[in-house]
Write a protein that holds these residues in place. Structure first.
Motif, PDB file in Angstrom:
ATOM      1  N   ASN A 106      11.876   1.109   5.829  1.00  0.00           N
ATOM      2  CA  ASN A 106      12.201   2.344   6.542  1.00  0.00           C
ATOM      3  C   ASN A 106      11.784   3.572   5.758  1.00  0.00           C
ATOM      4  N   SER A 107      11.915   3.493   4.424  1.00  0.00           N
ATOM      5  CA  SER A 107      11.573   4.631   3.575  1.00  0.00           C
ATOM      6  C   SER A 107      10.069   4.879   3.517  1.00  0.00           C
ATOM      7  N   ARG A 237      -7.780   0.797  -1.923  1.00  0.00           N
ATOM      8  CA  ARG A 237      -7.212   0.433  -3.228  1.00  0.00           C
ATOM      9  C   ARG A 237      -6.292   1.507  -3.786  1.00  0.00           C
ATOM     10  N   GLU A 238      -6.744   2.750  -3.787  1.00  0.00           N
ATOM     11  CA  GLU A 238      -5.962   3.824  -4.386  1.00  0.00           C
ATOM     12  C   GLU A 238      -4.650   4.025  -3.634  1.00  0.00           C
ATOM     13  N   LYS A 239      -4.703   3.921  -2.307  1.00  0.00           N
ATOM     14  CA  LYS A 239      -3.511   4.136  -1.493  1.00  0.00           C
ATOM     15  C   LYS A 239      -2.486   3.045  -1.695  1.00  0.00           C
ATOM     16  N   ILE A 240      -2.909   1.788  -1.665  1.00  0.00           N
ATOM     17  CA  ILE A 240      -1.929   0.705  -1.748  1.00  0.00           C
ATOM     18  C   ILE A 240      -1.274   0.644  -3.125  1.00  0.00           C
ATOM     19  N   LEU A 241      -1.979   1.097  -4.161  1.00  0.00           N
ATOM     20  CA  LEU A 241      -1.390   1.126  -5.504  1.00  0.00           C
ATOM     21  C   LEU A 241      -0.285   2.167  -5.609  1.00  0.00           C
ATOM     22  N   GLU A 242      -0.281   3.129  -4.706  1.00  0.00           N
ATOM     23  CA  GLU A 242       0.775   4.148  -4.707  1.00  0.00           C
ATOM     24  C   GLU A 242       2.138   3.548  -4.364  1.00  0.00           C
ATOM     25  N   TYR A 243       2.132   2.366  -3.761  1.00  0.00           N
ATOM     26  CA  TYR A 243       3.384   1.715  -3.381  1.00  0.00           C
ATOM     27  C   TYR A 243       4.010   0.905  -4.515  1.00  0.00           C
ATOM     28  N   VAL A 244       3.299   0.747  -5.613  1.00  0.00           N
ATOM     29  CA  VAL A 244       3.806  -0.076  -6.725  1.00  0.00           C
ATOM     30  C   VAL A 244       5.160   0.412  -7.242  1.00  0.00           C
ATOM     31  N   PRO A 245       5.342   1.705  -7.538  1.00  0.00           N
ATOM     32  CA  PRO A 245       6.656   2.151  -8.045  1.00  0.00           C
ATOM     33  C   PRO A 245       7.804   1.839  -7.092  1.00  0.00           C
ATOM     34  N   GLY A 246       7.595   2.070  -5.795  1.00  0.00           N
ATOM     35  CA  GLY A 246       8.644   1.776  -4.824  1.00  0.00           C
ATOM     36  C   GLY A 246       8.949   0.291  -4.740  1.00  0.00           C
TER      37      GLY A 246
END
Length: 264
Positions: A106-107, A237-246
């Motif tokens: 949801n976030s 690649r760059e976009k999906i790596l942004e989800y790593v911290p979450g």
């Protein structure tokens, strides 16, 4: 997602097995998503059980709605459906993790998957879905190889012996990016172990990227993993790596509920 397995055993352990039950399970294991309907002849050839015996077994399974017959072919019966919820509810990591997956989904407005390792394969046990992301066919119990998935890499990054065995048994190159070399794949797993997450950049399927992180138990063992995946057009690649911290934050919270101490 019910899957029945006959495990290879020593001669001593084999003496403890019931022959009729073993044959019945062997018959049930013939059915799969690719082979939903089978003829008696097919079942006999696949199992090595003669047709007369297989026919008696199938008739018994029909009595308990575990097998259905449609003219000359058989399929798994609806009797199995009543067990699905029981099996799913018995998977502790699913019961604990699903609320966290839903919160993260949801976030971030993405679909989030939860998977475990079973018989050297990735098995999906849950998904939190959002209407903002409709990508990909999914079903509980869906299986994927470990050598070409971010989930598989995460689940085996501390168990190189499993990865080594899988590669040596022979794996399929599904795309130009699929790992098939043992040394290269083990190097990839070491990288995953050190950084705490894994990526799959079009290794399972062309045009699909994925990122995954591990979930640990009280002993520090990796017991599951969560992932986000989607088309490269939406998740380069760059976009999906942004989800790593979450993903890592979510996985660490689930791990804490499982008794793990500290973060990855």
């Amino acid at each position: 997602m019910l899957r029945l397995v006959v495990i290879l055993m020593t001669d001593t352990n084999k003496d403890m097995l019931n022959g009729s039950i073993t044959k019945a399970i062997t018959i049930l294991n013939c059915f799969s998503y690719d082979k939903t309907r089978l003829r008696l002849k097919d079942i006999s050839q696949m199992t090595g059980i003669n047709q007369a015996t297989a026919h008696r077994m199938l008739n018994t399974l029909k009595e308990f709605n575990l097998v259905e017959q449609n003219e000359s072919s058989y399929s798994l019966g609806r009797g199995f459906l009543k067990y699905e919820g029981i099996v799913l509810n018995s998977i502790e990591i699913r019961r604990i993790g699903l609320p966290y997956l839903e919160e993260l989904s949801n976030s971030l407005r993405v679909n989030v998957n939860l998977a475990i390792l079973d018989e050297k394969e990735v098995v999906y046990v849950a998904r939190a879905e959002t209407p903002y992301s409709s990508y990909a066919y999914f079903h509980i119990g869906m299986r994927r190889p470990i050598h070409c998935t971010a989930l598989g890499k995460v689940l085996t990054c501390k168990s190189p012996e499993i990865a080594r065995e899988v590669i040596r048994q022979g794996v399929t190159r599904l795309t130009m990016n699929t790992f098939t070399d043992e040394v290269e794949f083990l190097e990839e797993l070491e990288k995953v172990r050190l950084q705490g997450y894994a990526v799959d950049f079009e290794e399972l399927s062309n045009g699909i990227n994925c990122v995954a992180v591990p979930i640990r138990n009280a002993s520090g063992e990796i017991v599951a993993a969560i992932s986000i995946s989607g088309p490269t057009s939406k998740y380069p690649r760059e976009k999906i790596l942004e989800y790593v911290p979450g993903l890592m934050n979510c996985a660490n919270r689930i791990s804490a509920r499982m008794g793990a101490r500290g973060n990855w």
